[in-house]
Design a protein around this motif. Structure first.
Motif, PDB file in Angstrom:
ATOM      1  N   VAL A 178     -45.563 -26.625  63.623  1.00 41.21           N
ATOM      2  CA  VAL A 178     -45.141 -25.938  62.406  1.00 41.21           C
ATOM      3  C   VAL A 178     -45.517 -26.764  61.178  1.00 41.21           C
ATOM      4  O   VAL A 178     -45.930 -26.223  60.154  1.00 41.21           O
ATOM      5  N   ILE A 199     -49.049 -26.106  60.236  1.00 34.98           N
ATOM      6  CA  ILE A 199     -49.197 -24.784  59.637  1.00 34.98           C
ATOM      7  C   ILE A 199     -48.700 -24.805  58.193  1.00 34.98           C
ATOM      8  O   ILE A 199     -49.382 -24.344  57.274  1.00 34.98           O
ATOM      9  N   ILE A 200     -47.507 -25.388  57.982  1.00 35.89           N
ATOM     10  CA  ILE A 200     -46.950 -25.444  56.633  1.00 35.89           C
ATOM     11  C   ILE A 200     -47.887 -26.231  55.719  1.00 35.89           C
ATOM     12  O   ILE A 200     -48.149 -25.839  54.581  1.00 35.89           O
ATOM     13  N   VAL A 229     -50.904 -24.060  54.733  1.00 38.26           N
ATOM     14  CA  VAL A 229     -50.570 -22.971  53.821  1.00 38.26           C
ATOM     15  C   VAL A 229     -50.166 -23.529  52.453  1.00 38.26           C
ATOM     16  O   VAL A 229     -50.519 -22.978  51.414  1.00 38.26           O
ATOM     17  N   ARG A 233     -54.674 -22.109  51.954  1.00 35.89           N
ATOM     18  CA  ARG A 233     -55.388 -21.731  53.161  1.00 35.89           C
ATOM     19  C   ARG A 233     -56.836 -21.391  52.822  1.00 35.89           C
ATOM     20  O   ARG A 233     -57.160 -21.108  51.663  1.00 35.89           O
ATOM     21  N   THR A 256     -35.410 -32.402  55.198  1.00 37.63           N
ATOM     22  CA  THR A 256     -36.201 -31.304  55.759  1.00 37.63           C
ATOM     23  C   THR A 256     -35.864 -29.997  55.049  1.00 37.63           C
ATOM     24  O   THR A 256     -36.732 -29.164  54.814  1.00 37.63           O
ATOM     25  N   PHE A 257     -34.573 -29.847  54.705  1.00 36.38           N
ATOM     26  CA  PHE A 257     -34.138 -28.646  53.997  1.00 36.38           C
ATOM     27  C   PHE A 257     -34.875 -28.526  52.667  1.00 36.38           C
ATOM     28  O   PHE A 257     -35.425 -27.476  52.335  1.00 36.38           O
ATOM     29  N   SER A 264     -38.650 -27.787  53.237  1.00 38.98           N
ATOM     30  CA  SER A 264     -38.978 -26.423  53.651  1.00 38.98           C
ATOM     31  C   SER A 264     -38.652 -25.416  52.564  1.00 38.98           C
ATOM     32  O   SER A 264     -39.348 -24.411  52.435  1.00 38.98           O
ATOM     33  N   SER A 265     -37.600 -25.671  51.747  1.00 36.14           N
ATOM     34  CA  SER A 265     -37.353 -24.703  50.675  1.00 36.14           C
ATOM     35  C   SER A 265     -38.451 -24.787  49.621  1.00 36.14           C
ATOM     36  O   SER A 265     -38.856 -23.767  49.065  1.00 36.14           O
ATOM     37  N   ALA A 299     -41.572 -25.515  50.277  1.00 31.61           N
ATOM     38  CA  ALA A 299     -42.708 -24.805  50.869  1.00 31.61           C
ATOM     39  C   ALA A 299     -42.511 -23.293  50.771  1.00 31.61           C
ATOM     40  O   ALA A 299     -43.451 -22.543  50.486  1.00 31.61           O
ATOM     41  N   LEU A 300     -41.265 -22.833  50.975  1.00 33.87           N
ATOM     42  CA  LEU A 300     -40.982 -21.396  50.891  1.00 33.87           C
ATOM     43  C   LEU A 300     -41.234 -20.883  49.478  1.00 33.87           C
ATOM     44  O   LEU A 300     -41.838 -19.825  49.282  1.00 33.87           O
ATOM     45  N   ILE A 324     -44.901 -20.573  48.919  1.00 31.82           N
ATOM     46  CA  ILE A 324     -45.455 -19.397  49.600  1.00 31.82           C
ATOM     47  C   ILE A 324     -45.123 -18.118  48.836  1.00 31.82           C
ATOM     48  O   ILE A 324     -45.950 -17.218  48.695  1.00 31.82           O
ATOM     49  N   LEU A 325     -43.882 -18.050  48.298  1.00 32.08           N
ATOM     50  CA  LEU A 325     -43.462 -16.830  47.607  1.00 32.08           C
ATOM     51  C   LEU A 325     -44.162 -16.671  46.264  1.00 32.08           C
ATOM     52  O   LEU A 325     -44.565 -15.566  45.895  1.00 32.08           O
ATOM     53  N   PRO A 376     -49.047 -18.039  46.515  1.00 37.93           N
ATOM     54  CA  PRO A 376     -49.569 -17.886  47.872  1.00 37.93           C
ATOM     55  C   PRO A 376     -50.896 -18.599  48.088  1.00 37.93           C
ATOM     56  O   PRO A 376     -51.266 -18.865  49.218  1.00 37.93           O
TER      57      PRO A 376
END
Lengths: 303, 291
Positions: free
Chosen positions: A237, A240-241, A244, A248, A276-277, A280-281, A283-284, A287-288, A291
């Protein structure tokens, strides 16, 4: 897409990375060494996803195959490092071909599941035969690449530069364009007379080759191989993160994303569980709202 | 004796798997979303039930209710914070929406997992069962909780069946899974339909989470495995086919139980993975899936 300006930016960044050992501590170098190996795996993933359009949820299957082939050969056959690396690459390519067969027949989520299952199976096998493989505790290798921080750093950086250069060159070549066309519209690419299956098969082999090598180099650097460090889904993962996040379909973005992830994880270490929280937030959010990733932002500014 | 034990245990665990997978399958069928934060939503429901029943002192039933509510709320949060922004984004090309939804929900699941681990630690937690005690079925000592799990799961699945096949809203859902454009032409608002399906999904995942917490116990470390097992069951049954998911849940549940009893508990998931690879190679659309 990415013009020569970005190429020069990348070159400048590389020069800085090559000069880094003269200015920073061994601790930072050790961190970056891991990041460079991750970067190669992430770039290899981007070749499959960004160009061939194949959603591989199990990059750590290929990385793990390479890592464990090298480890087992090194420990039980007392093979020197170079033959171990070659064998690791060969094993990973074989693994890539195993994945490529369903990929040519299945679409989207189904192929994603096969790759996921491949990781789970590999992990189960390693844990089941923990007498031989060391299981979750890990197996110590007899050889390491080097014990000196600087030498390890040069190995990793050199490996990343060469792999990145080859992957980037490939993605910009006519073969890369055909691959991209096959990924976006396989029917139309085939109608134009390109052999889609052949190109995708080649993409799987090349991606697997670099993933397997990255895994093998990583365990030769770390000195131990364990399911948690090279096979676990969480590791896959991360690749992948990283790809992205960096952007990409750029190859170089995957390397930037990997270095960012490792460094951010380290900077946020005082937060403990929350690090990690936070990563990942972040990264989110990227992405949102972006992109295209970091490199997409750069390209967007210019356009 | 062992045979009957396998039969009873397998039946209960399969019912629970079925309940967990049905919601996952429904979401995919109606809105084409594979929700990789599925496991996280179930675990949040279980942990909420555990915390409200224990620390906050709301009792077993209050805890269970709070757990289901948590699943419901989190499902909406997933839809409005992650899935909908990606689906409505102009910056993401249409053919890449799927991978973005996958990556987005995956990250969301990791965030939830870390938040649970931070707030409640990653130690396993077992929710107090709704009904305690043990009954003897033809010589096999069976916890009443196992029977409750079975009954609640099947009641929820039965109600879902009634909702989909007998109500107007349910028929709209069914239509949306077959031909969304046709439904839009008939004057239905797709956004409303998606809200309904995420609401149903939230309740189902909440119930499944609470039952799972009482039956096996949960920890934030289980989240990945839970998502992967729902994903495998749904693919085995055929993506988007609810009855296929139920059959697949029983195949997986029994295969795991038989392996755990007859071989070893540590290899329980291996035959399922092999079966999955075989099915995906030979019959990619799954047991009851449409191409």
């Amino acid at each position: 897409m990415l013009g020569s300006r970005n190429f020069w930016l990348a070159m400048a960044a590389l020069v800085v990375l090559y000069l880094l050992p003269f200015g920073v501590s061994g601790y930072v170098l050790g961190l970056l060494t891991v990041a460079y190996y991750y970067a190669v795996a992430a770039m290899a993933w981007d070749l499959l996803f960004g160009f061939a359009g194949e959603v591989n949820f199990g990059p750590s299957f290929l990385v793990g195959l390479g890592a464990y082939t090298a480890t087992l050969l090194n420990v039980y056959a007392a093979a020197p490092i170079l033959p171990c690396l070659l064998a690791a690459a060969a094993a990973a390519v074989a693994g890539g071909l195993v994945l490529a067969v369903p990929a040519l027949r299945l679409r989207g989520p189904y192929f994603g599941l096969v790759t996921l299952v491949a990781v789970l199976l590999l992990q189960n096998i390693i844990v089941l035969f923990s007498g031989i493989t060391g299981g979750e505790i890990g197996l110590a290798l007899t050889d390491v690449l080097a014990i000196d921080d600087h030498t390890n750093y040069w190995y990793a950086l050199g490996f990343m530069t060469v792999s990145g250069g080859l992957l980037f060159g490939l993605s910009r070549s006519s073969a890369g364009l055909i691959l991209q066309a096959s990924g976006q519209d396989a029917v139309q690419a085939a109608a134009l007379g390109f052999n889609v299956a052949k190109h995708k098969l080649a993409a799987f082999c090349i991606s697997a080759l670099f993933s397997g090598l990255a895994g093998a180099m990583l365990v030769f650097y770390l000195g131990t191989a364990s399911a948690g460090t090279v096979v676990d889904i969480g590791i896959g993962v991360q690749f992948i993160i990283a790809a992205v996040l960096g952007g990409r379909r750029t190859i170089i973005g995957a390397a930037i994303g990997s270095i960012f992830l490792i460094v951010a994880g380290e900077v946020l270490r005082p937060l403990g569980e929350l690090s990690t929280f936070v990563v990942s937030s972040f990264a989110l959010v990227v992405i949102l709202f972006l992109p295209g990733g970091f490199l997409g932002l750069l390209a967007g500014r210019r356009g | 004796m062992l045979g009957l034990q396998i039969l009873i245990d397998g039946f209960a665990i399969s019912a629970l798997y079925g309940l967990g997978a049905v919601g996952f399958s429904l979401i995919f069928g109606v809105s084409g979303v594979l929700n990789l934060s599925h496991g996280a939503i179930m675990v949040v429901a279980a942990v909420t039930a555990w915390a409200t029943a224990g620390d906050l002192g709301f009792g077993t039933y209050g805890g269970a209710l709070a757990g289901v509510l948590a699943g419901f709320v989190l499902s909406f949060a997933t839809y409005f914070l992650v899935v909908r922004p990606i689906q409505g984004s102009h910056a993401i090309p249409r053919e890449e929406k799927e991978i973005f939804v996958l990556t987005g929900t995956l990250l969301w699941g990791i965030m939830i997992q870390q938040a649970i681990a931070y707030l409640f630690f990653n130690t396993p937690k077992t929710v107090r069962p709704l009904v305690e005690g043990v009954v003897n079925i033809a010589g096999v000592r069976t916890p009443i909780n196992e029977i409750v799990t079975l009954l609640v799961s099947w009641t929820a699945i039965g109600l879902l069946w009634l909702l989909i096949n007998r109500t107007r809203a349910g028929k709209a859902l069914l239509a949306a899974s077959m031909n969304p454009r046709g439904l839009t032409l008939l004057g239905f608002e797709m956004a409303n339909i998606h809200c309904v399906v995420w609401a149903i999904y939230g309740v189902l995942a909440g119930i499944a989470g609470v039952l799972l917490g009482a039956f096996l116990g949960v920890s934030s470390d289980n989240i990945g495995t839970l998502t992967a097992s729902a994903f495998s069951i749904v693919v085995l049954g055929g993506l988007g086919s609810v009855s296929g998911s139920l059959i697949a849940a029983y195949v997986v549940g029994y295969l795991e139980t038989v392996t755990a009893y007859l071989v070893a508990p540590s290899v329980r998931s291996v035959p399922v993975l092999l079966l999955l690879v075989l099915v995906v190679y030979l019959r990619p659309q799954g047991l009851l899936g449409r191409r």
